[in-house]
Design an enzyme around this catalytic site. Structure first.
Site: not given
Length: 340
Positions: A117, A265, A295
């Site tokens: 990520c 993020h 996500n």
């Protein structure tokens, strides 16, 4: 400034692409013991986009790339380098080359970069080094992941979180000697890793014994589904991400008051809010779209960036604080100025 070079960079185009499949929280209620209210309250997510079985990462990333090139007013043949930040390539040998072929970027070298990520933040700094050195002029950075392939859909701690998507930006070198009025858009950065916490978030490999001849045994490779200690990830993110942003701001010789947008993020709305609070930044200056997409790992920052550029929130010349965090554990903050 973090470094000084006769060349700077400009971020001149963005693009994104998402699969059509939508799985909302009400549908998840039929899969695992959870509820829309529980998921939304703890994560901020209402739905996520999922790739269908016949879909793959390469065409999704290629579409995002083409949209970024169109905004930058460049052709694929103008590219010198393609960096693909992903943890879920279609091919374990890498998918950047397939994307290069798909978009017709015949002059570009292409390679994958894996930092989970944090991949887009790490990729942004990596791309900038090639441009600042004067080696390349036009770089395409893609963040793309199809994490639904690796989710245990019986694990309510992880299956509620992840979605699929791709985002891309085009970076261009600026000769600061030829253009004295121009300036470098990469103002400062801070990249970090802590391998002692690697066990907290994994998509781990596994081997199954396969006997060959004469007593020889090898391991047949595969991967286990995603595992995560959510509480540890939350504690890590709300502590380390503000620290990294503050260090990047110091190197950029900027204050938090000079930041127009905070773009983290897209992992959890509570993390986004907590980081903004620790930095003393109003929530109105944060960009969030995880309610609709969940996500999407390395794709989350460039997807949110592209949306905010296209709807007019992010304007040319504005200063952005970008930060990624995740498996590794890894985290990084980048202070950039958007536009030519």
């Amino acid at each position: 400034m973090q470094t000084r070079s006769p060349f700077g960079i400009a971020l001149i185009g963005s693009g994104s692409a998402l699969p059509d499949g939508i799985l909302d929280n009400l549908a998840l209620e039929q899969l695992v013991e959870t509820s829309d209210e529980w998921i939304a309250t703890r994560t901020g997510i209402r739905q996520r986009r999922l790739a269908q079985p016949q879909e793959s990462l390469t065409p999704l990333a290629a579409k995002a790339a083409q949209r970024a090139l169109a905004m930058a007013d460049l052709q694929a043949a103008d590219l010198d380098l393609i960096l693909l930040a992903t943890s879920t390539p279609d091919d374990l040998f890498g998918s950047a080359g397939a994307i290069q072929g798909a978009i017709g970027a015949s002059h570009a070298v292409a390679m994958d970069l894996t930092a989970a990520c944090s991949g887009f933040a790490f990729g942004l700094v990596t791309a900038a080094q090639f441009l600042r050195s004067g080696v390349y002029r036009n770089v395409l950075l893609i963040g793309a992941d199809v994490l639904s392939r690796w989710v245990n859909w019986n694990d309510r701690g992880t299956c509620i979180l992840f979605g699929d998507g791709a985002g891309a930006v085009v970076l261009q070198a600026i000769d600061l000697q030829e253009q004295p009025a121009a300036s470098d858009a990469l103002l400062g950065f801070e990249l970090r890793s802590d391998g002692s916490m690697n066990h907290v978030l994994n998509l781990a490999g596994e081997t199954i014994e396969q006997p060959l001849k004469n007593g020889t045994v090898v391991g047949q490779g595969n991967f286990q589904p995603i595992t995560m200690n959510g509480q540890e990830v939350y504690r890590f993110a709300v502590k380390r991400v503000p620290e990294a942003i503050e260090k990047a701001l110091h190197r950029a010789e900027r204050s938090i008051e000079q930041v127009d947008w905070l773009l983290l993020h897209q992992a959890n709305q509570r993390i986004i809010d907590a980081v903004a609070d620790r930095l003393g930044l109003p929530h109105e200056k944060t960009i969030s779209n995880l309610e609709r997409y969940g996500n999407t790992s390395a794709a989350s920052i460039p997807i949110a960036l592209d949306e905010a550029v296209r709807d007019g929130r992010i304007q040319s010349g504005q200063t952005l604080a970008l930060a990624g965090f995740g498996a590794g554990l890894s985290w990084g903050a980048v202070i950039v100025r958007w536009g030519r």
